[in-house]
Write an enzyme that holds these catalytic residues in place. Structure first.
Site: not given
Ligand code: DOR
Length: 437
Positions: A66, A98, A236, A309
């Site tokens: 991310h 996202n 994940h 992740d």
């Molecule tokens: O822990 C998480 N954080 N799981 C996710 O699926 C999204 C992610 C986030 O965008 O912060």
């Protein structure tokens, strides 16, 4: 850019089946020579890295990060995330959509690509949304996003809850030959959940998320992948049951690939007691039994790749009541060190670890962005240099990432990335080590 010589390291390149002491020449962004003994025609003027006692391997590829830009630049930017990635030995990252706005149309994909070119230090490959605005109601124009260069589709953070839409997405994935990367979570079952459902959640008085919340959607997705012949990628994976479901599906010929994170391979729900919100992540940290199943899944080829992740958050997002805290771990800079714990513990081999972070994710990306994940002469020069035995203490305050949110802060790890070369350029060098210049 001066040519670069990397001398006398242990070269491990699973793509070519190489594990031997040797040297490497990088010139004009490419690996121009790799081999044992004297270098033929050594370049006259060059930088030299001495890699005795170190491992030289392809730069790591992380298909699940991310980067937060556009829209959440207080958490992370493409500039900071790619520097964090370089410190973690990564030379390619896939970025999740996202963001705000979400990456659901070609213009946003172009924005990420051009920002990565101007601000980034490593390669960034965008992942597009499955549904418009991530709302789960209408599919994006998948063919247009594919033409814009996405390497897959995901509403990560949320599952594609509507089975009919998921079916359609998988049908198109088959024709486009790109994966649907699903965040498998039955939201009705996980609603209000803060951590793994079990003894620790009971003790802490926090609502739990059972393994079944993940497995129900994994099972549904596998059924739809079978129905459509589409390409499903499980994001994940965190439970024993998910590993078993993927194993059975692979055996019966379903087109499925799966990833696991470093934190789900190394940390249990018990970390929540010690680290509070910094151990809050979705899916949650599970049990020792789940860890063992995930490790076995990696070793047996049921789980194809390791992906971090990387989910950076601000201090304010985490320093609050557990129930209000954001989920996620800032993982790029600790991934290799924490995973080396599995290698030192005899649970996975060094070659397996490197292959799950290089040639295997390269296989999922395919050839769209050239040949990745290999040190073969003529390939783009993406290289990581690793000290497998260097002990260091994680200090999140020194992270290049804006996200200091890690349950590993203060932990001692054995194994560290000491240099990273991206597209022929030295983008990270740990000057405290002997790799030198
Ligand atoms: O822990 C998480 N954080 N799981 C996710 O699926 C999204 C992610 C986030 O965008 O912060």
């Amino acid at each position: 850019m001066k040519p670069l010589l990397i001398l006398d390291g242990r070269i491990i390149d699973p793509a070519q089946g190489i594990d031997e002491i040797g040297s490497l020449v990088v010139a004009e962004g490419q690996i121009s020579w790799l081999g044992k003994g004297d270098i033929p025609f050594p370049p006259a003027e060059c930088r030299v890295l001495h890699a005795q006692g170190l491992i030289v391997c392809p730069g790591f590829i992380d298909l699940h990060c991310h980067l937060r830009q556009p829209g959440f630049e207080d958490k992370e930017t493409i500039a900071t995330a790619t520097r964090a990635a370089a410190r973690g030995g990564f030379t390619t990252v896939g970025c999740m959509p996202n963001t705000k706005p979400p990456l659901d149309n070609p213009a946003t994909i172009d924005y990420v690509k051009s920002t990565a070119e101007s601000d980034g230090v490593i390669r960034v490959l965008p992942i597009g949304c499955v549904t418009k605005e991530r709302k789960g109601q209408e599919l994006v124009e998948m063919d247009k996003l594919a033409a814009a260069g996405v390497v897959g589709f995901s509403d990560d953070g949320d599952p594609v809850a509507d089975s009919r839409l998921m079916r359609q997405a998988l049908e198109r994935s088959r024709d486009l030959n790109l994966p649907i990367i699903d965040h498998c979570e039955d939201k009705a079952l996980s609603e209000g959940g803060q951590m793994n459902e079990g003894l620790v959640s009971a003790e802490l008085g926090l609502r739990g998320i059972p393994n079944a919340a993940e497995e129900i959607i994994v099972a549904r997705d596998l059924a739809l992948a079978k129905l459509t012949g589409g390409w499903l990628h499980i994001a994940h994976a965190s439970t024993t049951g998910s590993v078993e479901l993927v194993r059975q599906a692979k055996e019966s010929g379903v087109r499925v690939t799966a990833e696991v994170t470093p934190h789900h391979l190394t940390l249990t729900e018990a970390e929540v007691r010690r680290y509070g919100t910094n151990a809050k992540v979705n899916p949650p940290l599970r049990t020792q039994q789940d860890i063992e199943a995930l490790v076995q899944g990696l070793n047996k080829g049921v789980i194809d790749i390791i992906a971090t992740d990387h989910a950076p958050h601000t201090l304010a997002d985490k320093q609050c009541q557990f129930t209000r805290a954001a989920s996620g771990i800032s993982g790029l800079e600790t991934a290799f060190g924490s995973l080396m714990g599995l290698v030192h513990g005899g649970l996975i081999s060094l070659t397996t670890l490197i292959s799950k972070m290089t040639v295997a994710p390269a296989g999922i990306i395919g050839q769209r962005y050239g040949k990745l994940g290999s040190l073969a002469a003529g390939s783009g020069a993406d290289v990581a240099i690793l000290d497998p035995d260097l002990e260091w203490v994680v200090d999140a305050q020194t992270f290049a990432s804006k996200g200091k949110n890690t349950p590993l802060d203060g932990s001692k790890l054995k194994g560290k990335v000491v240099a990273t070369i991206s597209r022929g350029e030295l983008v990270y060098l740990d000057r405290t080590t002997t790799v030198g210049e």
